[in-house]
Enzyme design. Structure first.
Site, PDB file in Angstrom:
ATOM      1  N   ASN A   1       0.856  -1.182   0.000  1.00 31.99           N
ATOM      2  CA  ASN A   1       0.000   0.000   0.000  1.00 31.99           C
ATOM      3  C   ASN A   1       0.894   1.236   0.000  1.00 31.99           C
ATOM      4  O   ASN A   1       1.323   1.716   1.048  1.00 31.99           O
ATOM      5  CB  ASN A   1      -0.926  -0.007   1.216  1.00 31.99           C
ATOM      6  N   GLU A   2       1.191   1.707  -1.192  1.00 29.28           N
ATOM      7  CA  GLU A   2       2.124   2.816  -1.368  1.00 29.28           C
ATOM      8  C   GLU A   2       1.464   4.147  -0.996  1.00 29.28           C
ATOM      9  O   GLU A   2       0.246   4.226  -0.807  1.00 29.28           O
ATOM     10  CB  GLU A   2       2.602   2.858  -2.819  1.00 29.28           C
ATOM     11  N   PRO A   3       2.268   5.220  -0.869  1.00 26.61           N
ATOM     12  CA  PRO A   3       1.704   6.542  -0.582  1.00 26.61           C
ATOM     13  C   PRO A   3       0.550   6.869  -1.522  1.00 26.61           C
ATOM     14  O   PRO A   3       0.631   6.650  -2.729  1.00 26.61           O
ATOM     15  CB  PRO A   3       2.892   7.479  -0.802  1.00 26.61           C
TER      16      PRO A   3
ATOM     17  N   THR B   1      10.429   2.148  -3.484  1.00 27.88           N
ATOM     18  CA  THR B   1      10.232   0.722  -3.239  1.00 27.88           C
ATOM     19  C   THR B   1      11.004  -0.110  -4.251  1.00 27.88           C
ATOM     20  O   THR B   1      11.626  -1.124  -3.903  1.00 27.88           O
ATOM     21  CB  THR B   1       8.731   0.377  -3.308  1.00 27.88           C
TER      22      THR B   1
END
Length: 645
Positions: free
Chosen positions: A174-176, A193
């Site tokens: 769950n990236e920014p 990442t």
């Protein structure tokens, strides 16, 4: 059921006067001296949960993570299964994520990872293992993700979710920008990442651009969450997550709203938290000399003043009034601190002969010392302390450099092929102990993720070895003073290494016994991307501990240098070795002899610059910081910390 940490997370810390030491913190956390110790505690909590569910004749539903953080947890669970009879017959697992696209048999897949580290070694029913499928057709992914969510729900929901955290603040992938209500879905990976994963894939261009991940909402529905973070690389994002505001820019901050979440940290990962970084801003302190040094240097940086210009008001206005009251005046504090820092500076890293050494970092005697410089990889010696290395030789000490690993995995296939073709052309009739035709054929037909053949690994190791000879000759060291241990833990042909073994320790022990050093220099930088430095340092610690009773070891001092990733903080430095402009240039040229590592750093971590650039920048910044504190101005400084083994 109680969790393993006894303290129930209390989201009311922010109320005045409660949990004074954590008043800046919004998530319950536990800090351990080492990740190994912490991992055992986490594994024990999982085992207790599994057993309690068995007593209730219920399934235990676990959400599992991949990456380096949970490896020791899985090792301990496997050990408990083998040695204590812990059964997983009632366990259902759901993994957080998987790269997309990604085949199960690919050794970079999380399917491969989980079976390698856990599932192949326990009695879990294969039908109860759920890992996102990286081979699902793109037009079927939406329904697949919906079904994954339903499978979790049908299993009764997650009893326990194990998490790591990325430098972007991601949990799972769950990236920014991820929403608090997000479910299982496909997501595009953040650049940072991909940088962090690049060494696993031999370059950022090979890292998949997307992944399937459980959503934030899915994770937040877990009954219990434990997030683990180890090392300095995670310290900044841990602080922002625990002490910052909730924001989709750092998805891990959503965990602040979970009623039963614990962050499990080692000391390095916790080091940026206010209660560790600047405890005088939190409450009264026990003012050790180390804490005084840390606080005064921080005060100089905050006020932009040199040490001798700090005033009583500076101390009082910045949470240090109790220190001032204890010591009497800013003048006394300043003079003491100035002298401490000044005495760390020396141009004689092996000790200056025929001088009073009461306030010098190193002893004057013996005037000519036997020195071992341990280098985890074949270039850490010149990258980290090339200038000091040169000074030790020029000042007449008996210096030995010991390369602990071959470094072969850091040589690209193209580089190896180039050398193999040259060697094949010119030495085809000479017994080189390497079949270059075999090497060329292998590299030209190498499949994706295929482990290098033994011949290829020999060649890559030889490339690193010959570069090391060239660099150390340039520094001024004779060939007979160079030693290669080729420690077995490293020789896997892949990024993942074997655990440290007694054979590794014995190799280090034997070289120490042979040389009987007065000084040992070793890499104390534990932030390298794949832990080789840490394993090498642990081997040195173990060997020196075993040898401690030997008479020659009573006169042996251990100095730790930092590598390409971090430098010692000023208050931690026990010996600061200034470098002249010509010594900085000499160090640069020595690093550049490692041509196979130039232009395309394979294991750069979170810094894409070449090693020589990083080294110069780090050394010059250390010199600037000394100058800003009111100490003499130098071109560059290499820093060392003495360690009591």
């Amino acid at each position: 059921m109680k969790n393993a940490f006894d303290i129930k997370p209390d989201i009311s810390y922010k109320s005045a006067g409660k949990f004074e030491e954590t008043r800046f913190e919004k998530i319950h956390n536990e800090i351990f001296e080492t990740s190994a110790e912490a991992s055992i505690i986490v594994a024990q909590e999982i085992a207790q949960l599994i057993k309690s569910k068995q007593e209730e004749n219920k399934n235990c539903v676990l959400g599992l993570a991949t990456g380096s953080s949970p490896i020791k947890v899985y090792e301990e669970l496997v050990r408990m299964h083998r040695e204590e009879g812990l059964s997983f017959y009632n366990v259902i697992t759901f993994n957080l994520d998987e790269y997309y696209p990604m085949k199960k048999e690919n050794n970079q897949s999380y399917y491969y990872f989980m079976h390698q580290h856990l599932f192949n070694h326990i009695d879990i029913d294969p039908k109860n293992i759920n890992i996102p499928d990286g081979t699902i057709a793109i037009d079927e992914l939406n329904q697949y993700c919906i079904d994954y969510e339903m499978n979790i729900k049908n299993a009764g929901g997650l009893d326990f979710q194990l998490l790591g955290i990325g430098r972007t603040g991601h949990v799972g992938f769950n990236e920014p920008g991820s929403h608090v209500n997000s479910g299982t879905r496909i997501i595009t990976l953040d650049y940072i990442t991909k940088v962090d994963a690049s060494s696993d894939f031999n370059g950022i261009d090979n890292v998949p651009k997307r992944a399937i991940t459980m959503g934030v909402s899915t994770i937040m529905k877990s009954n219990r969450i434990v997030l683990m973070a180890w090392g300095l690389n995670k310290a900044d994002v841990v602080k922002r997550t625990i002490q910052g505001d909730i924001s989709s820019k750092i998805p891990a901050t959503f965990l602040q709203n979970h009623g039963n979440a614990t962050f499990v940290l080692d000391q390095s990962a916790a080091s940026e938290l206010t209660r560790f970084k600047t405890p005088w801003l939190v409450g009264d302190c026990l003012w050790t000399q180390e804490l005084k040094s840390k606080a005064i240097i921080w005060l100089c940086q905050k006020t932009k003043k040199t040490i001798l210009k700090l005033t009583d008001r500076d101390y009082n206005n910045n949470g240090m009034s109790d220190l001032l009251a204890q010591e009497g005046s800013a003048y006394d504090l300043n003079i003491t601190m100035f002298n401490i820092l000044q005495r760390t500076i020396t141009g004689w890293p092996g000790g200056k002969p025929n001088t009073d050494d009461l306030h010098r970092p190193e002893r004057a005697n013996p005037a000519k010392k036997r020195v071992i410089l341990f280098s985890p990889h074949p270039d850490d010696d010149v990258i980290s302390m090339g200038g000091t290395f040169s000074k030790l030789i020029k000042q007449g000490h008996d210096v030995h450099v010991v390369y602990q690993t071959s470094g072969n995995i850091a040589v690209t296939d193209d580089e190896a092929l180039k050398f193999a073709e040259v060697c094949n052309d010119f030495v085809s009739d000479f017994d080189t102990k390497i079949n270059f035709n075999s090497v060329i054929e292998f590299l030209n037909n190498k499949k994706e993720n295929q482990i290098d053949s033994l011949e290829v690994r020999k060649l890559k190791g030889l490339i690193r070895r010959r570069e090391s000879y060239a660099a150390t000759r340039y520094i001024g060291l004779k060939d007979e003073k160079i030693h290669f241990l080729d420690m077995p833990f490293y020789e896997t042909g892949q990024v993942k290494k074997n655990p440290l073994s007694s054979q590794d320790i014995m190799l280090v022990k034997e070289i120490i016994e042979k040389i009987k050093p007065h000084q040992v220099f070793a890499a104390g930088d534990l932030a390298d991307p794949h832990g080789t430095h840490e394993v090498c340092l642990n081997a040195i610690f173990a060997a020196m501990k075993e040898l401690k009773s030997q008479s020659y070891m009573k006169n042996c001092w251990l100095w730790l240098y930092r590598g390409a990733w971090h430098e010692w903080d000023i208050h931690e430095i026990d010996m600061a070795v200034p470098l002249s402009p010509s010594e900085v240039l000499l160090k640069r040229h020595a690093i550049l002899y490692h041509q196979s590592q130039k232009d395309r750093v394979m294991f750069q971590g979170n810094d894409s610059r070449e090693f020589w650039v990083r080294a110069e920048d780090r050394n010059k910044k250390t010199a600037i910081m000394y100058d800003q504190l009111g100490l003499p101005e130098y071109e560059a400084i290499e820093a060392f910390k003495q360690f009591d083994y």
